[in-house]
Design an enzyme around this catalytic site. Structure first.
Site, short mmCIF file in Angstrom:
data_model
loop_
_atom_site.label_atom_id
_atom_site.label_comp_id
_atom_site.label_asym_id
_atom_site.label_seq_id
_atom_site.Cartn_x
_atom_site.Cartn_y
_atom_site.Cartn_z
N ASP A 1 41.69 56.08 43.02
CA ASP A 1 41.70 55.40 44.32
C ASP A 1 42.96 54.54 44.47
O ASP A 1 42.90 53.41 44.94
CB ASP A 1 40.45 54.54 44.49
N GLY B 1 36.95 38.76 48.02
CA GLY B 1 36.92 39.93 48.87
C GLY B 1 35.65 40.73 48.69
O GLY B 1 34.87 40.51 47.76
#
Length: 659
Positions: free
Chosen positions: A136, A21
């Site tokens: 996050d 990714g």
């Protein structure tokens, strides 16, 4: 910009095997460590050419993330610099992100949502206990792995903030807390807010603060009411408390775990709007030669953008969007939890009492978010215990007709299983949801040990027997696969299994005083027998010692020995201190320190630092008879050991720092 490392076959000692990714922070690759275990290697975009101070600040922050206990988190394993860019190596977990799973399959419901809430809250508690703030947390950073939800990417945003003189790693719109948007101090409470926003998405498939642009989402987050329609009632009040605009008005991550597991009721206290957020990670003063970033100017500019409804592209430019499409994975190596962990040797809970004969075996794991231990006994049963309450869970696993010598907890096709080995010449595979068992038959003597491992896409059990062999079994079919592993001269008492150099291997030990390694694909012994013990060897465990795969064994000669599996030679001096036979060993990692726990005839369990060969703390002396078995695991983020004894009990005790 080209992908960092795209043209490389290796980064440090890690061979890159695939692309996983790419996001705002960097690129993630699938890789293999020196032992052949799959890892995720993240190469960050930020460069640090010729700036050793920036690199030092970055790695100091990442080091905090390495302290996080690996309960429902993907552990940080390694870090370094490659071509003037930092990289981070983490465990790799196969599975979809929560974000992708909800888009594809719809919202989570029922027990699945409850398990998700407990697992992610427990992960947050472990992260916070280690002195780290995630900053996050979002559906994209929760991976639905084969053994349950796993939280990834914790602490990287904070590390980036410390590495460069800019404030860019803010979070993700819709999931960041109001204080993050306002550029105020960020503490654990911000993660609690993000957890609640993530749970709303999991339960409804939509964001808790809607908007058709980033600016609209952020304005709703700052000034609007959360949309929790569709969140189950039993979760809604907790979520709303977590979504308080003021950080001090939110529960802590420990409160979440306590409430979700039914140990306490949620209480909230109104907090003045001016109360500051707690800061778990204090900002160190910059060195004299380094000018601090113009924070006050940045804050004024940021707030002006929000007030003016800035265009999406401008706001997006200053937000670091973290994206790992897949996560680093499984591999139980416990790490310490900062100050919440009791001192080494502290009793945890009450003795596990219920067996009517010796407790020969123990394994630690989780079942539906509950920390558990599985014990095996001479009373011919195995039993499952809740480590929080010290209570037995359900009925005993009954069916063996002789002593239960070894036990394993694992997952098979997403279902929790136990594997037990017995002197009745069989092993059994138990479905822990139904209590049903499949019997593995084929040995011509007592089955003394069992371990599980994957050979390619096959999930197998390896058993060790008094008939002088070890055998491999397909866990799905219950059938023996391939030829037995033969070579020992006498009973094979113990087996451990894992991956070394990309190969599935087993290590066995027996009455012939030898330790042997086997390639499970070829069924061939690897190298010569490992010799050095002067008495029988009844226990074996696998570990990683500073990148070197090792086996650890306990013997009649009262020593614990360590073996380098790449050379087949003894690794350093024996660990000496027991005054009787060493019946059991277990290996793990506590606070970055590779450790071994051993149990012996002298009624003690002992903890050893594998690097220094020194005993840590005093022996554990709670049992009134010999210690037959030891296991290492986690209890609500705290590293623990569990011991089983001839006194018919099992006990849990802390692996925290020595007193």
């Amino acid at each position: 910009m080209s992908r960092p490392g795209e043209h490389l076959g290796r980064i440090a000692g890690y061979r890159l095997t695939g692309f996983l990714g790419e996001g705002g922070q960097g690129v993630v690759y699938l890789g293999l460590d020196p032992s052949g275990t799959e890892v995720a290697v993240k190469v960050l975009r930020v460069g640090m050419p010729g700036d050793p101070e920036a690199a030092r600040r970055f790695f100091r922050q990442v080091e905090l993330a390495r302290r996080v206990a690996p309960f429902s988190t993907a552990r940080v394993l390694d870090m370094g610099m490659h071509e003037e860019r930092p990289y981070i190596v983490s465990e790799y977990v196969r599975g979809d992100s929560l974000e992708r799973a909800v888009r594809r399959d719809g919202p989570r419901t029922g027990g699945g949502l409850e398990r998700l809430a407990v697992a992610t809250a427990t992960a947050l508690a472990a992260i916070h206990h280690a002195g780290v703030v995630h900053r996050d947390l979002k559906p994209g950073n929760v991976i639905l792995g084969p053994e349950g939800p796993v939280v990834i990417d914790f602490g990287i945003s904070r590390a980036l903030d410390h590495a460069v003189t800019q404030t860019g790693a803010v979070g993700t719109p819709g999931y960041m807390a109001p204080e993050q948007v306002r550029m105020e101090p960020v503490g654990p409470a911000a993660d609690v807010f993000s957890w609640a926003a993530t749970m709303v998405y999991a339960a409804t498939g939509r964001r808790v603060f809607p908007g058709d642009s980033v600016a609209a989402v952020l304005r709703a987050l700052l000034y609007g009411e959360p949309d929790v329609e569709g969140v189950p009632e039993q979760l809604r009040s907790l979520v709303l408390a977590c979504l308080s605009k003021e950080p001090a008005g939110r529960p802590t991550s420990d409160d979440l775990v306590q409430t979700l597991t039914g140990r306490t009721a949620l209480t909230t206290t109104p907090v003045p709007a001016t109360m500051p957020a707690p800061a778990l990670e204090p900002e160190p003063a910059p060195p004299p030669e380094t000018a601090p970033p113009p924070v006050s100017l940045w804050k004024r500019w940021w707030r002006a953008l929000l007030a003016g409804g800035v265009a999406v592209c401008v706001v997006a430019a200053v937000l670091a969007m973290t994206m790992w499409s897949r996560s680093p994975g499984t591999g139980p190596a416990p790490t310490a939890t900062a100050t919440a962990t009791p001192p080494l040797g502290t009793d945890i809970g009450r003795p596990l009492a219920g067996h009517t004969n010796d407790v020969r075996a123990a394994a630690v794991g989780t079942l539906d978010g509950v920390p558990v231990v599985l014990t095996g006994s001479d009373d011919e049963t195995a039993r499952l215990w809740n480590l929080r309450t010290s209570q037995q869970l359900g009925a005993p696993l009954a069916g063996h007709t002789e002593w239960v010598r070894s036990v394993v907890l694992d997952q098979l096709d997403g279902r929790p299983i136990a594997v037990t080995a017995s002197d009745d010449d069989t092993a059994r595979v138990w479905d822990l949801r139904t209590g049903q068992a499949r019997t593995l038959k084929g040995h011509e003597g007592d089955v003394k040990g069992v371990a599980t491992v994957r050979i390619g896409d096959r999930h197998v059990a390896v058993t060790a027997s008094a008939d002088g062999t070890a055998r491999v079994w397909d866990l799905r079919s219950g059938e023996q696969t391939g030829a037995p592993l033969t070579g020992h001269k006498g009973a094979v008492w113990a087996v451990a299994a894992g991956q070394v150099g990309g190969r599935a291997i087993a290590v066995t030990a027996g009455d012939d005083k030898t330790v042997r390694m086997w390639d499970l694909t070829t069924r061939k012994q690897v190298g010569a027998p490992m010799t050095g013990h002067t008495g029988w060897v009844r226990s074996v465990a696998l570990a990683n010692l500073d990148g070197v795969p090792v086996a650890v064994t306990g013997s009649e000669d009262t020593t614990v020995r360590v073996w380098d599996l790449t050379s087949g030679k003894a690794y350093g001096a024996p660990l000496t201190g027991h005054t009787g036979w060493v019946w059991a060993v277990a290996a793990g990692n506590v606070g970055g320190v590779p450790v071994v726990v051993s149990g012996g005839e002298d009624k003690t369990a002992r903890v050893w630092d594998l690097r220094t060969r020194k005993q840590l703390g005093a022996p554990y002396t709670g049992h009134t008879d010999c210690v037959w078995s030891v296991a290492i695991g986690l209890l609500d983020g705290r590293p623990i050991a569990v011991t089983g004894s001839r006194d018919q009990t099992a006990r849990a005790w802390s692996l925290g720092p020595p007193r």
